[in-house]
Design an enzyme around this catalytic site. Structure first.
Site, mmCIF file in Angstrom:
data_model
loop_
_atom_site.group_PDB
_atom_site.id
_atom_site.type_symbol
_atom_site.label_atom_id
_atom_site.label_comp_id
_atom_site.label_asym_id
_atom_site.label_seq_id
_atom_site.Cartn_x
_atom_site.Cartn_y
_atom_site.Cartn_z
ATOM 1 N N GLY A 282 0.985 -1.122 -0.481
ATOM 2 C CA GLY A 282 0.048 0.144 -0.080
ATOM 3 C C GLY A 282 0.576 1.004 -0.388
ATOM 4 O O GLY A 282 1.614 1.709 0.418
ATOM 5 N N GLY B 248 0.560 -5.462 0.327
ATOM 6 C CA GLY B 248 -1.059 -5.497 -0.510
ATOM 7 C C GLY B 248 -0.148 -5.818 -2.125
ATOM 8 O O GLY B 248 -1.497 -6.091 -2.664
ATOM 9 N N GLU C 199 5.444 -5.850 7.042
ATOM 10 C CA GLU C 199 4.800 -5.198 7.821
ATOM 11 C C GLU C 199 5.492 -5.140 9.543
ATOM 12 O O GLU C 199 5.675 -3.423 10.153
ATOM 13 C CB GLU C 199 3.691 -5.764 8.569
ATOM 14 N N ASP D 218 -1.273 -8.034 6.775
ATOM 15 C CA ASP D 218 -2.865 -7.785 6.541
ATOM 16 C C ASP D 218 -3.516 -8.480 5.595
ATOM 17 O O ASP D 218 -2.162 -9.191 5.064
ATOM 18 C CB ASP D 218 -3.155 -6.317 7.333
#
Length: 366
Positions: free
Chosen positions: A67, A115, A138, A146
């Site tokens: 992301g 992502g 992360e 995630d």
């Protein structure tokens, strides 16, 4: 470029093509890009002339590095709600990809992180190359894995997923396949051949009146991919599974670190040293997230848990500090708060699993 140009879509034969088009930013996902992908998939789901989808990245460096964490950094600094809205739509897209009713083929060439894993590893046909560098990094920026990453990693062999989630270590093609993050190895210089062959095969299938059943179309797609697939260069995780399973089966991050240091294997010591550079809070929340994910029955239920964890991370100092150190100032010297594993309480970890003020991920609808 505006967000519309950051996602290029077109049809080639019977294949809908999605190309992430921010090569200078390693195709990092913006909110607008997530919306663009979702809209294209929804349109092609209803289009009988599109029998399969291929997603790839523009440029030579990779599919997607994750992301747009610069945007998350700015939003977290001012306490805004843009990141929560981005994650809500991104995680819904991840679930949509997993249940997409037509074959979804992901070219996981080059860098595929965060992502990027979310828009590829939930697909039905996942292709890696000799250039693939796959990771969920992360914890290095104060966040919990995630985009369904804890779902995938919690179902990897033994404790290998725990190792990958906590350290954020990068794996290549063979290890990605062995862990269940990918399906096939194809040399990078053959990917365009796969793309062209899929278009031709599905164009021919349409002309020949192939029934609209997903099983039949998937058979055509898999036959094409198999013609180009080969054996990936040897990985290392299978050989390391002995010390990984023994060390990461511990109940706490502190004990995992102690076991890694005491194991005697050089790679175990390296993993311990890596863990001590990560956010202590994110490490403990990640371990809890993975262990809980093992008991959750569906990707959707894990994404719901990840949404809570991501929203909780916005309120921590570590997320802003981690992004500052890794991306903004690039000094690679984050000052975590607290700075030691022992300083992270059970209550602070539990906060990552509370429903955020903005509500749940699905709005009561699944």
């Amino acid at each position: 470029m505006d967000d519309e140009q950051h996602v290029l879509t077109h049809r080639q034969g019977g294949v809908g093509q999605v190309i992430l088009n921010r090569p200078r930013a390693l195709n990092a996902l913006t909110h607008g890009m997530v919306s663009g992908i979702s809209e294209a998939l929804a349109a092609w789901e209803r289009d009988d002339d599109v029998r399969a989808v291929v997603i790839s990245g523009a440029g030579e460096r990779g599919l997607c590095a994750g992301g747009d964490i610069r945007a998350i950094y700015e939003d977290a600094r001012v306490g805004g709600g843009a990141s929560e809205a981005f994650w809500r739509d991104e995680y819904r897209l991840n679930a949509y990809i997993a249940r997409y009713p037509k074959p979804y083929v992901a070219f996981m060439d080059g860098i595929v992180m965060g992502g990027g894993v979310g828009v590829s590893a939930h697909g039905g046909v996942r292709i890696v190359t000799e250039r693939s560098a796959v990771a969920m990094p992360e914890t290095g920026i104060g966040l919990v894995p995630d985009v369904g990453g804890t779902y995938l990693l919690s179902r990897a062999p033994g404790e290998v997923g725990t190792h990958l989630a906590l350290t954020g270590v990068v794996v290549g093609a063979a290890d990605a396949v062995w862990c269940g993050l990918a399906d096939h190895f194809v040399a990078s210089d053959r990917l365009e051949g796969v793309r062209d062959a899929l278009g031709e095969a599905l164009r021919g299938a349409l002309a020949g009146g192939l029934a609209d059943g997903r099983v039949q179309v998937e058979g055509v797609v898999r036959e094409v991919v198999a013609r180009f697939a080969g054996v990936a260069p040897e990985g290392r995780l299978a050989a390391d599974r002995g010390w990984i399973d023994a060390c990461y089966a511990a109940d706490t991050v502190e004990e995992i670190v102690d076991r890694l240091y005491g194991d005697g294997h050089p790679a175990a010591k390296e993993a311990a040293e890596t863990l001590l550079t990560r956010s202590p809070t994110a490490l403990k929340a990640t371990l809890a997230s993975l262990r809980r994910a093992r008991g959750l029955p569906t990707l959707e239920s894990v994404l719901e848990q990840e949404y809570r964890a991501s929203c909780a991370a916005l309120a921590t100092a570590d997320l802003v500090e981690g992004i500052r150190a890794q991306v903004i100032d690039k000094d690679r010297a984050p000052r975590w708060v607290p700075g030691e594993l022992a300083g992270v309480t059970g209550g602070e970890v539990e906060r990552f699993f509370l429903v955020p003020g903005s509500g749940d991920l699905w709005g009561g609808v699944r």
